[in-house]
Design an enzyme around this catalytic site. Structure first.
Site, mmCIF file in Angstrom:
data_model
loop_
_atom_site.group_PDB
_atom_site.id
_atom_site.type_symbol
_atom_site.label_atom_id
_atom_site.label_comp_id
_atom_site.label_asym_id
_atom_site.label_seq_id
_atom_site.Cartn_x
_atom_site.Cartn_y
_atom_site.Cartn_z
ATOM 1 N N GLU A 83 30.599 -0.037 -33.785
ATOM 2 C CA GLU A 83 30.362 0.730 -32.453
ATOM 3 C C GLU A 83 29.807 2.237 -32.951
ATOM 4 O O GLU A 83 30.628 2.666 -33.953
ATOM 5 C CB GLU A 83 31.237 0.841 -31.455
ATOM 6 C CG GLU A 83 31.424 -0.594 -31.052
ATOM 7 C CD GLU A 83 31.978 -0.677 -29.437
ATOM 8 O OE1 GLU A 83 32.779 0.254 -29.284
ATOM 9 O OE2 GLU A 83 31.664 -1.276 -28.797
ATOM 10 N N CYS A 96 29.302 9.969 -33.000
ATOM 11 C CA CYS A 96 30.431 9.423 -33.822
ATOM 12 C C CYS A 96 30.409 8.100 -34.153
ATOM 13 O O CYS A 96 29.845 7.127 -33.599
ATOM 14 C CB CYS A 96 31.360 9.253 -32.403
ATOM 15 S SG CYS A 96 32.975 8.726 -32.469
ATOM 16 N N CYS A 103 40.203 -1.840 -37.169
ATOM 17 C CA CYS A 103 41.155 -1.010 -37.748
ATOM 18 C C CYS A 103 42.686 -1.479 -38.144
ATOM 19 O O CYS A 103 42.985 -2.260 -37.403
ATOM 20 C CB CYS A 103 41.281 0.325 -36.907
ATOM 21 S SG CYS A 103 42.388 1.882 -37.638
ATOM 22 N N CYS A 107 47.957 1.759 -33.942
ATOM 23 C CA CYS A 107 48.335 2.652 -32.746
ATOM 24 C C CYS A 107 48.343 1.924 -31.431
ATOM 25 O O CYS A 107 47.683 1.287 -31.223
ATOM 26 C CB CYS A 107 47.393 3.743 -32.764
ATOM 27 S SG CYS A 107 47.383 4.747 -34.492
ATOM 28 N N CYS A 110 45.446 2.560 -28.681
ATOM 29 C CA CYS A 110 44.158 2.684 -29.193
ATOM 30 C C CYS A 110 43.570 0.925 -29.061
ATOM 31 O O CYS A 110 44.137 0.137 -29.540
ATOM 32 C CB CYS A 110 43.930 3.037 -30.611
ATOM 33 S SG CYS A 110 42.218 2.500 -31.303
ATOM 34 N N GLY A 154 37.916 2.485 -36.877
ATOM 35 C CA GLY A 154 38.442 2.318 -38.259
ATOM 36 C C GLY A 154 39.035 3.944 -38.854
ATOM 37 O O GLY A 154 39.203 4.777 -38.083
ATOM 38 N N GLU A 155 40.018 3.502 -39.813
ATOM 39 C CA GLU A 155 40.452 4.594 -40.717
ATOM 40 C C GLU A 155 39.890 5.238 -41.738
ATOM 41 O O GLU A 155 39.822 4.570 -42.764
ATOM 42 C CB GLU A 155 42.085 4.176 -40.951
ATOM 43 C CG GLU A 155 42.744 5.129 -41.567
ATOM 44 C CD GLU A 155 42.948 6.468 -41.344
ATOM 45 O OE1 GLU A 155 43.346 6.957 -40.006
ATOM 46 O OE2 GLU A 155 42.399 7.606 -42.082
ATOM 47 N N SER A 186 38.407 11.966 -38.982
ATOM 48 C CA SER A 186 39.736 11.974 -38.299
ATOM 49 C C SER A 186 40.624 11.034 -38.865
ATOM 50 O O SER A 186 40.130 9.848 -39.072
ATOM 51 C CB SER A 186 39.515 11.780 -36.871
ATOM 52 O OG SER A 186 40.806 11.870 -36.258
ATOM 53 N N SER A 209 45.521 13.053 -36.606
ATOM 54 C CA SER A 209 45.848 12.656 -35.354
ATOM 55 C C SER A 209 47.367 12.827 -35.236
ATOM 56 O O SER A 209 48.041 12.116 -35.888
ATOM 57 C CB SER A 209 45.434 11.318 -34.882
ATOM 58 O OG SER A 209 44.070 11.250 -34.956
ATOM 59 N N LEU A 210 48.091 13.765 -34.569
ATOM 60 C CA LEU A 210 49.387 14.131 -34.599
ATOM 61 C C LEU A 210 50.084 13.139 -33.676
ATOM 62 O O LEU A 210 50.780 12.361 -33.791
ATOM 63 C CB LEU A 210 49.539 15.601 -34.349
ATOM 64 C CG LEU A 210 50.954 16.135 -34.379
ATOM 65 C CD1 LEU A 210 51.539 16.001 -35.628
ATOM 66 C CD2 LEU A 210 50.966 17.409 -33.750
ATOM 67 N N ASN A 211 49.571 13.697 -32.304
ATOM 68 C CA ASN A 211 50.168 12.639 -31.251
ATOM 69 C C ASN A 211 51.500 12.396 -30.863
ATOM 70 O O ASN A 211 51.647 11.654 -29.795
ATOM 71 C CB ASN A 211 49.429 10.941 -31.668
ATOM 72 C CG ASN A 211 47.707 10.927 -31.755
ATOM 73 O OD1 ASN A 211 47.232 12.000 -30.990
ATOM 74 N ND2 ASN A 211 47.253 10.086 -32.287
ATOM 75 N N ASN A 285 42.677 7.800 -22.718
ATOM 76 C CA ASN A 285 41.490 7.007 -22.077
ATOM 77 C C ASN A 285 42.089 5.618 -21.853
ATOM 78 O O ASN A 285 42.308 4.914 -22.870
ATOM 79 C CB ASN A 285 40.243 7.058 -22.874
ATOM 80 C CG ASN A 285 39.668 8.597 -23.022
ATOM 81 O OD1 ASN A 285 39.627 9.318 -22.056
ATOM 82 N ND2 ASN A 285 39.521 8.885 -24.304
ATOM 83 N N CYS A 327 37.111 8.261 -26.883
ATOM 84 C CA CYS A 327 38.274 7.784 -27.807
ATOM 85 C C CYS A 327 39.175 6.878 -27.608
ATOM 86 O O CYS A 327 39.795 6.662 -26.379
ATOM 87 C CB CYS A 327 38.988 9.378 -27.994
ATOM 88 S SG CYS A 327 38.120 10.688 -28.251
#
Ligand code: SAH
Ligand code: SF4
Length: 335
Positions: A83, A96, A103, A107, A110, A154-155, A186, A209-211, A285, A327
């Site tokens: 995507e 994006c 991935c 997480c 996600c 993905g990472e 990111s 990404s701290l989160n 989201n 996201c």
């Protein structure tokens, strides 16, 4: 392929300028088929056609949001799909792009995580997404109003060589010609790869990404961080060789009642206060299979207000929520 790869791919008896012609045709003129590259003699094209493929991913589906966002489901040469999202906005467009199919980082908030990892993308497939979307929307004429974020599926740091190669191709003035300042990657925080990224001569800007504001909460939300600890991540951020024009970005997904208290915001300031950085807040989201809720706007505003006293802090507006383009919502075949 970079220019050096093209030289290798061409028969050794051809003069070097043929590789440069091919490179220009693909990345500057955006040729999508060998047939279009008429600067090359037909004989060379025929020979090349037997060993190489010039082309872009193909469109499976394009979803259009009421806010102008477009989500593309693109098919790769092996039939897998990935995507890519275009977010038009006033004086600039942001694309994006994905770095992997799925991935491997699990997480909990996600939707891409639910797919697992199918495979990493090649540099060609990463660049191909940009070229496809640019062509479909007539974008690359003015590279100054065009931004790329590697924040799709993905990472990226688990596919670093291909991500860096794609970045070199996208920024080469002889080719696509984007500025490094307009590309951001990111990561969930793969510490040794952050160090490796810092050593690369040509590299995107870095967002992390701290989160979460504590080690415990981060490990709960992002299980991969059981290996890559928050303290070490902060050390790696301090040591990261920022370019003179660069700041680190930290992303923080706000989950209602989980990591969104004023105390969390104060701890975030404590963690990041000494870094040259900014913070992007993302209210969750939502999506099927995601066991969290979105905080109320007042909560998000209060969180932002606390951070803003010390660090520039922005709220990332969700784009394309109605088409699952925002996201954390990229999981193909949902419509
Ligand atoms: N894998 C990389 C880049 C893609 S994710 C990374 O994790 O950084 C891009 C951003 O979306 C990350 O900051 C991630 O924390 C955030 N995100 C993931 N799921 C989300 C969701 N459901 N709602 C809002 N943001 C989300
Ligand atoms: Fe992967 Fe990023 Fe989603 Fe985590 S948030 S599962 S690292 S895409």
């Amino acid at each position: 392929m970079e220019l050096s790869d093209l030289r290798q791919a061409l028969p050794p008896d051809l003069p070097a300028f043929r590789a440069a012609q091919l490179y220009h045709a693909i990345y500057r003129d955006k040729a999508t088929d060998l047939v279009q590259i008429t600067t090359l003699p037909a004989k060379i094209r025929t020979e090349l056609a037997s060993t190489t493929e010039v082309g872009l991913p193909t469109l499976q589906t394009r979803y259009e949001s009421t806010d102008g966002t477009r989500r593309y489901l693109l098919t790769l040469h092996d039939g897998r799909t990935v995507e890519t999202v275009l977010m038009p906005e006033g004086d600039r467009d942001t694309v994006c792009i994905s770095s992997q199919v799925g991935c491997p980082v699990d997480c909990k908030f996600c939707m891409t995580a639910l797919m697992g990892l199918e495979r990493s993308l090649t540099a060609g497939e990463i660049v191909g997404q940009v070229l496809y979307i640019a062509r479909d929307n007539n974008l690359l004429q003015d590279t100054k109003r065009f931004n790329i974020v590697m924040m799709g599926m993905g990472e990226p740091l688990l596919n670093l060589p291909n991500v860096l190669k794609a970045t070199r191709i996208l920024t080469d003035p002889e080719g696509v010609g984007m500025s490094e300042r307009r590309i951001t990657l990111s990561t969930s925080g793969i510490i040794p790869k952050i160090e490796e990224l810092g050593q690369a001569e040509v590299r995107p800007k870095l967002a992390i990404s701290l989160n979460a504001s504590t080690e415990e909460m981060r490990q709960e939300l992002m299980p991969i961080t059981r290996k890559w600890h928050l303290k070490d991540l902060m050390e790696a951020c301090k040591a990261y060789p920022l370019r003179p024009w660069e700041k680190l970005t930290f992303e923080y997904v706000l989950l209602h009642g989980v990591n969104d208290t004023d105390a969390d915001a104060r701890r975030v300031v404590g963690l990041l206060g000494n870094l040259n950085c900014k913070v992007n807040l993302i209210a969750l989201n939502p999506g099927p299979g995601i066991p969290y809720e979105t905080p109320l706007p007042e909560r998000v505003a209060s969180f932002q207000a606390i951070i803003k006293r010390s660090i520039p802090c922005f709220i990332r507006r969700p784009r394309g929520l109605d088409i699952y383009a925002a996201c954390g919502q990229l999981k193909r075949n949902l419509s």
